[in-house]
Scaffold this motif. Structure first.
Motif, PDB file in Angstrom:
ATOM      1  N   ASP A   1     -41.069  14.983 -25.083  1.00 13.80           N
ATOM      2  CA  ASP A   1     -42.412  14.792 -24.530  1.00 13.80           C
ATOM      3  C   ASP A   1     -43.330  14.066 -25.493  1.00 13.80           C
ATOM      4  N   ARG A   2     -44.408  13.515 -24.937  1.00 12.45           N
ATOM      5  CA  ARG A   2     -45.490  13.026 -25.799  1.00 12.45           C
ATOM      6  C   ARG A   2     -46.359  14.239 -26.120  1.00 12.45           C
ATOM      7  N   SER A   3     -47.210  14.085 -27.152  1.00 11.75           N
ATOM      8  CA  SER A   3     -48.053  15.255 -27.466  1.00 11.75           C
ATOM      9  C   SER A   3     -49.282  15.303 -26.564  1.00 11.75           C
TER      10      SER A   3
ATOM     11  N   SER B   1     -48.572  11.828 -14.165  1.00 11.10           N
ATOM     12  CA  SER B   1     -48.304  10.442 -14.584  1.00 11.10           C
ATOM     13  C   SER B   1     -47.055  10.432 -15.466  1.00 11.10           C
ATOM     14  N   LEU B   2     -46.187   9.453 -15.262  1.00 11.58           N
ATOM     15  CA  LEU B   2     -44.947   9.383 -16.047  1.00 11.58           C
ATOM     16  C   LEU B   2     -45.247   9.393 -17.542  1.00 11.58           C
ATOM     17  N   PHE B   3     -46.376   8.810 -17.906  1.00 10.53           N
ATOM     18  CA  PHE B   3     -46.734   8.711 -19.324  1.00 10.53           C
ATOM     19  C   PHE B   3     -47.031  10.079 -19.932  1.00 10.53           C
TER      20      PHE B   3
ATOM     21  N   GLY C   1     -40.488  17.622 -14.775  1.00  8.27           N
ATOM     22  CA  GLY C   1     -41.169  16.625 -13.947  1.00  8.27           C
ATOM     23  C   GLY C   1     -40.911  15.205 -14.435  1.00  8.27           C
ATOM     24  N   TRP C   2     -40.955  15.016 -15.772  1.00  7.48           N
ATOM     25  CA  TRP C   2     -40.773  13.667 -16.303  1.00  7.48           C
ATOM     26  C   TRP C   2     -39.388  13.127 -15.957  1.00  7.48           C
ATOM     27  N   ARG C   3     -38.353  13.938 -16.180  1.00  8.86           N
ATOM     28  CA  ARG C   3     -36.970  13.459 -15.971  1.00  8.86           C
ATOM     29  C   ARG C   3     -36.756  13.040 -14.507  1.00  8.86           C
TER      30      ARG C   3
ATOM     31  N   SER D   1     -39.028  12.212 -12.299  1.00  7.28           N
ATOM     32  CA  SER D   1     -39.857  11.048 -11.968  1.00  7.28           C
ATOM     33  C   SER D   1     -39.249   9.778 -12.552  1.00  7.28           C
ATOM     34  N   ARG D   2     -38.785   9.870 -13.797  1.00  6.61           N
ATOM     35  CA  ARG D   2     -38.241   8.682 -14.482  1.00  6.61           C
ATOM     36  C   ARG D   2     -37.008   8.169 -13.737  1.00  6.61           C
ATOM     37  N   GLN D   3     -36.159   9.136 -13.308  1.00  9.33           N
ATOM     38  CA  GLN D   3     -34.946   8.747 -12.559  1.00  9.33           C
ATOM     39  C   GLN D   3     -35.327   7.978 -11.310  1.00  9.33           C
TER      40      GLN D   3
ATOM     41  N   SER E   1     -51.977  -9.956 -21.532  1.00  6.08           N
ATOM     42  CA  SER E   1     -52.144 -10.354 -22.937  1.00  6.08           C
ATOM     43  C   SER E   1     -50.877 -11.015 -23.474  1.00  6.08           C
ATOM     44  N   PHE E   2     -49.737 -10.535 -23.037  1.00  3.65           N
ATOM     45  CA  PHE E   2     -48.446 -11.079 -23.475  1.00  3.65           C
ATOM     46  C   PHE E   2     -48.368 -12.570 -23.113  1.00  3.65           C
ATOM     47  N   PHE E   3     -48.762 -12.901 -21.875  1.00  2.00           N
ATOM     48  CA  PHE E   3     -48.720 -14.290 -21.416  1.00  2.00           C
ATOM     49  C   PHE E   3     -49.726 -15.140 -22.211  1.00  2.00           C
TER      50      PHE E   3
ATOM     51  N   TYR F   1     -47.529  -9.197 -31.740  1.00  2.00           N
ATOM     52  CA  TYR F   1     -48.481  -8.486 -30.870  1.00  2.00           C
ATOM     53  C   TYR F   1     -47.711  -7.475 -30.022  1.00  2.00           C
ATOM     54  N   PRO F   2     -47.383  -6.305 -30.579  1.00  2.00           N
ATOM     55  CA  PRO F   2     -46.533  -5.392 -29.789  1.00  2.00           C
ATOM     56  C   PRO F   2     -47.217  -4.817 -28.539  1.00  2.00           C
ATOM     57  N   LEU F   3     -48.528  -4.937 -28.440  1.00  2.00           N
ATOM     58  CA  LEU F   3     -49.302  -4.563 -27.233  1.00  2.00           C
ATOM     59  C   LEU F   3     -49.316  -3.064 -26.924  1.00  2.00           C
TER      60      LEU F   3
ATOM     61  N   ASN G   1     -45.494   8.104 -29.733  1.00  2.00           N
ATOM     62  CA  ASN G   1     -45.968   9.448 -30.022  1.00  2.00           C
ATOM     63  C   ASN G   1     -45.032  10.448 -29.346  1.00  2.00           C
ATOM     64  N   ARG G   2     -44.616  11.459 -30.077  1.00  4.59           N
ATOM     65  CA  ARG G   2     -43.758  12.494 -29.490  1.00  4.59           C
ATOM     66  C   ARG G   2     -44.202  13.855 -29.974  1.00  4.59           C
ATOM     67  N   ASN G   3     -43.808  14.872 -29.200  1.00  8.82           N
ATOM     68  CA  ASN G   3     -44.013  16.234 -29.627  1.00  8.82           C
ATOM     69  C   ASN G   3     -42.632  16.819 -29.898  1.00  8.82           C
TER      70      ASN G   3
ATOM     71  N   PHE H   1     -41.009  -1.971 -27.322  1.00  9.99           N
ATOM     72  CA  PHE H   1     -41.064  -1.125 -26.131  1.00  9.99           C
ATOM     73  C   PHE H   1     -40.801   0.348 -26.472  1.00  9.99           C
ATOM     74  N   GLY H   2     -40.983   0.711 -27.727  1.00 14.05           N
ATOM     75  CA  GLY H   2     -40.806   2.096 -28.130  1.00 14.05           C
ATOM     76  C   GLY H   2     -39.355   2.401 -28.441  1.00 14.05           C
ATOM     77  N   CYS H   3     -39.010   3.692 -28.413  1.00 15.81           N
ATOM     78  CA  CYS H   3     -37.632   4.055 -28.748  1.00 15.81           C
ATOM     79  C   CYS H   3     -37.187   5.296 -27.976  1.00 15.81           C
ATOM     80  N   GLY H   4     -35.853   5.413 -27.848  1.00 13.91           N
ATOM     81  CA  GLY H   4     -35.286   6.589 -27.184  1.00 13.91           C
ATOM     82  C   GLY H   4     -35.439   6.525 -25.677  1.00 13.91           C
ATOM     83  N   GLN H   5     -35.155   7.650 -25.043  1.00 11.48           N
ATOM     84  CA  GLN H   5     -35.150   7.673 -23.570  1.00 11.48           C
ATOM     85  C   GLN H   5     -36.530   7.530 -22.960  1.00 11.48           C
ATOM     86  N   ARG H   6     -37.550   7.750 -23.774  1.00  7.79           N
ATOM     87  CA  ARG H   6     -38.903   7.673 -23.233  1.00  7.79           C
ATOM     88  C   ARG H   6     -39.535   6.305 -23.501  1.00  7.79           C
ATOM     89  N   ARG H   7     -38.646   5.308 -23.801  1.00  6.48           N
ATOM     90  CA  ARG H   7     -39.195   3.971 -24.051  1.00  6.48           C
ATOM     91  C   ARG H   7     -39.770   3.385 -22.759  1.00  6.48           C
ATOM     92  N   CYS H   8     -40.399   2.206 -22.902  1.00  9.21           N
ATOM     93  CA  CYS H   8     -41.156   1.614 -21.792  1.00  9.21           C
ATOM     94  C   CYS H   8     -40.308   1.400 -20.534  1.00  9.21           C
ATOM     95  N   LEU H   9     -40.886   1.757 -19.412  1.00 13.05           N
ATOM     96  CA  LEU H   9     -40.212   1.580 -18.126  1.00 13.05           C
ATOM     97  C   LEU H   9     -40.176   0.094 -17.727  1.00 13.05           C
TER      98      LEU H   9
HETATM   99  C1  HEM Z   1     -45.345  -6.643 -22.784  1.00 10.85           C
HETATM  100  C2  HEM Z   1     -45.443  -5.660 -21.985  1.00 10.85           C
HETATM  101  C3  HEM Z   1     -45.302  -4.215 -22.344  1.00 10.85           C
HETATM  102  C4  HEM Z   1     -45.231  -3.596 -23.567  1.00 10.85           C
HETATM  103  C5  HEM Z   1     -45.262  -4.254 -24.938  1.00 10.85           C
HETATM  104  C6  HEM Z   1     -45.094  -2.175 -23.338  1.00 10.85           C
HETATM  105  C7  HEM Z   1     -44.957  -1.222 -24.335  1.00 10.85           C
HETATM  106  C8  HEM Z   1     -44.783   0.126 -24.103  1.00 10.85           C
HETATM  107  C9  HEM Z   1     -44.638   1.128 -25.145  1.00 10.85           C
HETATM  108  C10 HEM Z   1     -44.630   0.857 -26.630  1.00 10.85           C
HETATM  109  C11 HEM Z   1     -44.507   2.328 -24.536  1.00 10.85           C
HETATM  110  C12 HEM Z   1     -44.303   3.683 -25.240  1.00 10.85           C
HETATM  111  C13 HEM Z   1     -42.801   3.885 -25.393  1.00 10.85           C
HETATM  112  C14 HEM Z   1     -42.402   5.094 -26.210  1.00 10.85           C
HETATM  113  O1  HEM Z   1     -43.150   6.058 -26.264  1.00 10.85           O
HETATM  114  O2  HEM Z   1     -41.292   5.075 -26.788  1.00 10.85           O
HETATM  115  C15 HEM Z   1     -44.562   2.116 -23.104  1.00 10.85           C
HETATM  116  C16 HEM Z   1     -44.435   3.108 -22.158  1.00 10.85           C
HETATM  117  C17 HEM Z   1     -44.483   2.870 -20.819  1.00 10.85           C
HETATM  118  N1  HEM Z   1     -44.594   1.644 -20.195  1.00 10.85           N
HETATM  119 FE1  HEM Z   1     -44.751  -0.163 -21.071  1.00 10.85          FE
HETATM  120  N2  HEM Z   1     -45.078  -1.951 -21.985  1.00 10.85           N
HETATM  121  C18 HEM Z   1     -45.197  -3.172 -21.341  1.00 10.85           C
HETATM  122  C19 HEM Z   1     -45.205  -3.399 -19.991  1.00 10.85           C
HETATM  123  C20 HEM Z   1     -45.012  -2.454 -19.034  1.00 10.85           C
HETATM  124  C21 HEM Z   1     -44.885  -2.700 -17.617  1.00 10.85           C
HETATM  125  C22 HEM Z   1     -44.883  -4.083 -16.970  1.00 10.85           C
HETATM  126  C23 HEM Z   1     -44.742  -1.490 -17.019  1.00 10.85           C
HETATM  127  C24 HEM Z   1     -44.574  -1.185 -15.567  1.00 10.85           C
HETATM  128  C25 HEM Z   1     -43.596  -1.581 -14.899  1.00 10.85           C
HETATM  129  C26 HEM Z   1     -44.765  -0.474 -18.057  1.00 10.85           C
HETATM  130  C27 HEM Z   1     -44.651   0.877 -17.842  1.00 10.85           C
HETATM  131  C28 HEM Z   1     -44.592   1.846 -18.835  1.00 10.85           C
HETATM  132  C29 HEM Z   1     -44.472   3.275 -18.561  1.00 10.85           C
HETATM  133  C30 HEM Z   1     -44.451   3.910 -17.177  1.00 10.85           C
HETATM  134  C31 HEM Z   1     -44.386   3.908 -19.797  1.00 10.85           C
HETATM  135  C32 HEM Z   1     -44.192   5.414 -20.028  1.00 10.85           C
HETATM  136  C33 HEM Z   1     -42.686   5.687 -19.968  1.00 10.85           C
HETATM  137  C34 HEM Z   1     -42.290   7.162 -20.043  1.00 10.85           C
HETATM  138  O3  HEM Z   1     -43.010   7.964 -20.606  1.00 10.85           O
HETATM  139  O4  HEM Z   1     -41.204   7.477 -19.514  1.00 10.85           O
HETATM  140  N3  HEM Z   1     -44.931  -1.085 -19.266  1.00 10.85           N
HETATM  141  N4  HEM Z   1     -44.737   0.772 -22.869  1.00 10.85           N
END
Ligand code: HEM
Length: 497
Positions: free
Chosen positions: A105-107, A121-123, A129-131, A133-135, A310-312, A365-367, A372-374, A435-443
């Protein structure tokens, strides 16, 4: 009666004082006792108050913390006396990514009773609930689904190019253009709505609704602080992090339309989300209610809009300041795309230099600034023997890792050649984690680069970008928003090819 009030006040005060003393006794010198180097004082880390007053960006605050401990694999800090662990060492970061069972989890936390939307919220959501929803959400982001989205993305890029043609040899704000493009693309994919965002005006209701969903300024700073660090107060103060009326209306319309059995369900993300699996047990079904739909629709809109815009814009910014890279990329684009009948999805996958450029933009620019994890079970760091106790929040600064000269010499120089062998090696070394790390990385890890690569190919085939007098060097970022977003936009001169 007066005596009773006095006794009541006296007992309450004594109970509060005792609770505070017990809390302090538990945590005071928590890190010192474990021989972990610490940052600043017991109450509030460093200048974190500047973050919540909107003067310092949270990502910048983390970089400053990271840089103040150049030799330590990790260090401790306190927020309102609660101990946090800041991890700097790539090997330990890798371990945290691999050992998901200890860091699920996040903290950040939000009680369902206090905020039934944000808590799902998935975040923010916690297991189970998270697992679940993520699936469910992961199925929306498959390569086949991306391929199906391509014609729609292309048609929005075409509209953008028609606008840009009129501005030959003019200065334009590419951040604004990027936001307009994403206002058309993302709600189309996620919510099935046509935003009709014109490029020559800056007032589009949907764009404003998405941008304001998270609020801005001191109120957002305080709300974010409470959700992140003192969630119990959220309920007491009844503050809300999310302004989601607009999403709620859309979700209600979709659900209403489903009541009509003649209605054919669409292929939008929201349709898939609303389409519940009949095999689900009753309890799971109850979890996936209307609030869940609003929560995920808002999360996708917020999580996607600012980073992709911002990425674009920042890709075009770096390509303008580095003309040789822009030329090299254009040559590659023309090499792969000789006529109008090409399959852009397959082509972007083959373009090696395009991938290198995108990887380098995401390095500088990692954006998404931090991970963050607990810790949800005691975890021992093998290399040092430190036991991270259950309940300890940890922080990793992506930005600081990406700009540490130990891992990336001359870190602020834009150099796509760093990725000539791809990103895998640096990812495996634990020093590249946009995009983070582990199973909770960015969707959106696979989705965001696809959209940006298509947009870059489309725009660079037709236009050249150059810096102008108004181009900031370096770009100044807005300290009042959680995401990384240029404060004054990104101004560039554009030429039709
Ligand atoms: C350049 C674009 C993006 C960057 C750099 C970015 C980066 C990140 C990072 C660093 C995290 C935290 C990961 C972690 O805790 O390990 C995250 C989480 C997340 N991102 Fe992105 N993201 C981007 C675009 C998107 C887009 C387009 C979506 C939607 C489709 C999205 C949806 C999410 C969601 C839902 C989470 C939470 C995931 C979870 O907790 O399971 N992101 N993102």
């Amino acid at each position: 009666m007066i005596l009773a009030i006095w006794v009541f006040l006296y007992l309450t005060l004594t109970a509060c004082t005792l609770a505070i003393l017990l809390y302090i006794q538990k945590y005071y010198k928590y890190w010192e006792k474990r021989k972990v180097p610490i940052e600043s004082n017991f109450f509030l880390a460093n200048n974190i108050y500047s973050v919540f007053s909107g003067k310092l960006h949270f990502g910048k605050f983390l970089i400053e913390l990271y840089q103040s401990h150049p030799e330590d694999p990790y260090f401790g800090f306190y927020i309102l006396g609660k101990p946090y662990l800041f991890i700097r060492c790539p090997n330990i970061i890798k371990g945290i990514g691999k050992n998901h069972q200890y860091f699920q989890d996040r903290s950040f936390f939000c009680d369902e009773k206090v905020d039934p939307v944000v808590s799902k919220s998935l975040f923010i959501a916690k297991n189970p609930g998270w697992r679940d929803s993520r699936q469910k959400l992961s199925t929306l982001f498959s390569p086949a689904k991306f391929k199906a989205m391509v014609p729609m993305i292309l048609s929005h890029c075409e509209k953008m190019n028609i606008f840009l043609k009129r501005y030959n040899n003019h200065v334009i704000n590419v951040q604004e253009t990027a936001e307009n493009l994403m206002t058309n693309v993302l709600p189309h994919i996620f919510l099935g709505i046509d935003s009709q965002c014109e490029y020559n005006t800056n007032d589009n209701v949907i764009k404003e609704a998405i941008k304001n969903m998270f609020g801005k300024g001191w109120y957002q700073g305080v709300a974010f602080f409470l959700y992140a660090f003192v969630p119990k107060l959220v309920g007491v103060l009844k503050c809300s992090l999310l302004h989601d009326d607009f999403i709620k209306t859309i979700v209600k319309d979709v659900i209403e339309s489903y009541k009509d059995t003649r209605h054919t369900r669409g292929t939008r993300v929201i349709d898939t989300l609303a389409n519940l699996d009949n095999n689900m047990n009753q309890k799971t079904k109850e979890y996936f209610d209307e609030n869940w739909l609003v929560a995920q629709s808002s999360t996708l809109a917020i999580a996607a809009f600012v980073p992709t815009s911002s990425f674009f814009a920042l890709s075009l910014y770096e390509l303008s300041l580095n003309q040789e890279c822009q030329e090299k990329l254009r040559e590659e684009i023309f090499e792969h795309i000789r006529d109008e009948n090409f399959d852009i999805y397959d082509r972007i996958m083959e373009m090696k230099y395009l991938n290198m450029v995108v990887a380098e933009v995401l390095r500088i620019y990692p954006l998404g600034d931090f991970v963050n994890r607990n810790c949800n079970r005691d975890y021992v760091i093998e290399a040092t023997g430190l036991r991270i106790e259950k309940g300890t929040p940890i922080m990793i600064s992506i930005n600081a890792m990406h700009t540490d000269p130990k891992f990336y010499p001359d870190p602020f120089r834009f150099d796509p050649e760093r990725f000539k062998n791809g990103t895998k090696e640096l990812e495996n070394a634990g020093v590249y984690l946009p995009f983070g790390c582990g199973q909770r990385r960015c969707l959106g890890e696979r989705f965001a680069p696809v959209v940006i690569k298509i947009a870059l190919v489309e725009v660079l085939r037709k236009f050249k970008f150059e810096p102008c007098n108004e181009t900031e060097r370096p770009v100044i970022f807005d300290s009042q928003v959680i995401n990384t977003s240029p404060l004054n936009g990104v101004k560039l001169r554009i030429y039709k090819l």
